[in-house]
Design an enzyme around this catalytic site. Structure first.
Site, PDB file in Angstrom:
ATOM      1  N   ASP A  73       1.209 -11.381 -28.541  1.00 32.35           N
ATOM      2  CA  ASP A  73       0.062 -10.483 -28.684  1.00 32.35           C
ATOM      3  C   ASP A  73      -0.043  -9.656 -27.405  1.00 32.35           C
ATOM      4  OD1 ASP A  73      -2.236  -9.295 -29.698  1.00 32.35           O
ATOM      5  OD2 ASP A  73      -3.077 -11.190 -30.405  1.00 32.35           O
ATOM      6  N   HIS A 132       0.189 -10.820 -35.232  1.00 30.83           N
ATOM      7  CA  HIS A 132      -0.729 -10.504 -36.334  1.00 30.83           C
ATOM      8  C   HIS A 132      -0.650  -9.036 -36.722  1.00 30.83           C
ATOM      9  CE1 HIS A 132      -4.064  -8.522 -34.035  1.00 30.83           C
ATOM     10  NE2 HIS A 132      -3.679  -9.303 -33.052  1.00 30.83           N
ATOM     11  N   HIS A 179      -8.152  -2.162 -27.976  1.00 26.99           N
ATOM     12  CA  HIS A 179      -9.200  -1.978 -28.975  1.00 26.99           C
ATOM     13  C   HIS A 179      -9.807  -0.578 -28.921  1.00 26.99           C
ATOM     14  CE1 HIS A 179     -10.141  -6.409 -30.209  1.00 26.99           C
ATOM     15  NE2 HIS A 179      -8.843  -6.131 -30.226  1.00 26.99           N
ATOM     16  N   ASP A 227      -2.122  -3.286 -30.902  1.00 26.39           N
ATOM     17  CA  ASP A 227      -2.606  -4.664 -31.036  1.00 26.39           C
ATOM     18  C   ASP A 227      -2.745  -4.925 -32.529  1.00 26.39           C
ATOM     19  OD1 ASP A 227      -3.952  -7.091 -30.937  1.00 26.39           O
ATOM     20  OD2 ASP A 227      -5.877  -6.161 -30.457  1.00 26.39           O
ATOM     21  N   GLU A 256      -6.232 -12.503 -37.515  1.00 25.00           N
ATOM     22  CA  GLU A 256      -6.401 -12.814 -36.089  1.00 25.00           C
ATOM     23  C   GLU A 256      -7.621 -12.133 -35.497  1.00 25.00           C
ATOM     24  OE1 GLU A 256      -6.058 -12.597 -31.731  1.00 25.00           O
ATOM     25  OE2 GLU A 256      -6.197 -10.940 -33.173  1.00 25.00           O
ATOM     26  N   GLU A 257      -7.875 -10.890 -35.884  1.00 27.36           N
ATOM     27  CA  GLU A 257      -8.989 -10.141 -35.294  1.00 27.36           C
ATOM     28  C   GLU A 257     -10.343 -10.761 -35.613  1.00 27.36           C
ATOM     29  OE1 GLU A 257      -8.744  -8.041 -33.084  1.00 27.36           O
ATOM     30  OE2 GLU A 257      -6.826  -7.001 -33.259  1.00 27.36           O
TER      31      GLU A 257
END
Length: 351
Positions: A243, A71, A323, A188, A222-223
């Site tokens: 991922d 993603h 994150h 990410d 995706e998030e």
């Protein structure tokens, strides 16, 4: 067939990708970048209605398909409120904590496409004014954006064209170190996107025939939970999400190996595919770790929840401080890229 990835090319792609703002919901520019990159290599390309990109390579077996996904959407924010003092309140896009972006430079993109710079700060930042600057909670009420324009009230902010709903992206601060690390926000999952792009480039440039027709979905939601849950052909048997591997206490993953996830918050991944990936790593001297991510979900999770009858798996490079202030090493990128390459040339799992 031996494959030695050009990690510096992958790093270069990662650097370009993370430098394009793309919070979930505002990914047109980065999808266009990926599309333009792939056009050179003669794939079948199409956009889905959600704005994602699907690249397809026809294989020897066109009756059974594979799909791989990574993603390109990232964490970010939206303007929630324009305050009377000319600052902006935010609402989160994706799952992170405000303390991980406190003090970060950001960009506000208006609906007309104009971009303004700013800084994400606590309202109670100045220790010379606020006695509780250190103890005040980092939450929606206290976090705000200081815009780099001469504004002191809401009307002046609106005159700039800034409104509720405008997207806010975080400065990636990407750096490559001499010791082989890349550190940046949004590894990410742009690290994985770059890995897939480099593999596709190699396959097409070397005219390698894949055993199965294979689709590469560059997903863009995706998030927020639903990036890879659609556009899966009825012929698709295996679905592999690429991922990040999450690092921390109790985890076996690290920044130097490929992480093979066996379970996350959605439950176990397909046992047969998991064993197949481990066998491929062992056969090809690929360094790997098997791991469980308790607070994690992937595009493969979303695909399963949508009712697709597929074999699903999840692998990826190990990303430190997910994150937040992310980092990985070139050896993790290399091991991940090699495992995907050998997977693409392997026989399917017998289900």
């Amino acid at each position: 067939m031996n494959y030695q990835p050009n990690v510096q090319e992958t790093f270069s792609l990662i650097k370009e990708l993370v430098s394009i703002p793309s919070p979930s919901g505002n990914t047109t520019k980065v999808i266009a970048f990926v599309e333009n990159f792939l056009k050179e290599y003669g794939l079948e390309l199409k956009r889905n209605r959600k704005g994602g990109l699907i690249a397809s390579i026809k294989g020897t077996n066109d009756k059974e398909h594979r799909m791989l996904t990574a993603h390109v959407d990232t964490l970010g924010a939206m303007v929630k409120e324009i305050k009377s003092n000319g600052r902006l309140k935010l609402t989160m896009i994706g799952g992170f904590r405000w303390n991980s972006v406190e003090g970060e430079y950001c960009e506000i993109e208006t609906a007309s496409g104009k971009v303004y710079s700013g800084t994400i700060l606590m309202h109670q930042t100045s220790v010379h004014v606020y006695k509780n600057a250190g103890e005040a909670p980092r939450n929606d009420d206290n976090i705000e954006v200081r815009i780099d324009e001469k504004v002191s009230n809401a009307d002046q902010v609106r005159e700039l064209g800034i409104e509720v709903g405008d997207f806010v992206s975080f400065d990636p601060r990407v750096q490559l170190t001499e010791s082989g690390y890349i550190k940046s926000r949004h590894l990410d999952d742009k690290a994985s996107v770059a890995i897939l792009l480099n593999i596709i480039k190699h396959i097409q440039s070397e005219k390698i025939t894949l055993p199965y027709t294979t689709h590469f979905l560059i997903s863009n939601n995706e998030e927020i939970g639903y990036g890879g849950n659609s556009n899966i052909t009825p012929e698709t048997v295996e679905y592999l999400a690429v991922d990040m591997g999450a690092l921390g206490d109790g985890q076996s993953s690290d920044e130097y190996t490929v992480s093979i996830c066996v379970k996350d918050s959605s439950g176990p991944y397909h046992y047969g595919l998991r064993k197949h990936l481990v066998d491929l790593a062992k056969q090809n001297n690929i360094e790997y770790k098997v791991d469980i991510y308790p607070f994690y979900g992937s595009d493969a999770s979303a695909a399963i929840r949508s009712g697709n009858d597929i074999i699903h798996g999840l692998i990826g490079p190990g990303i430190e401080s997910s994150h937040a202030f992310e980092r990985t090493h070139e050896s993790s990128i290399e091991n991940t890229e090699r495992l995907i390459y050998h997977y693409l040339l392997s026989e399917m799992v017998k289900y």
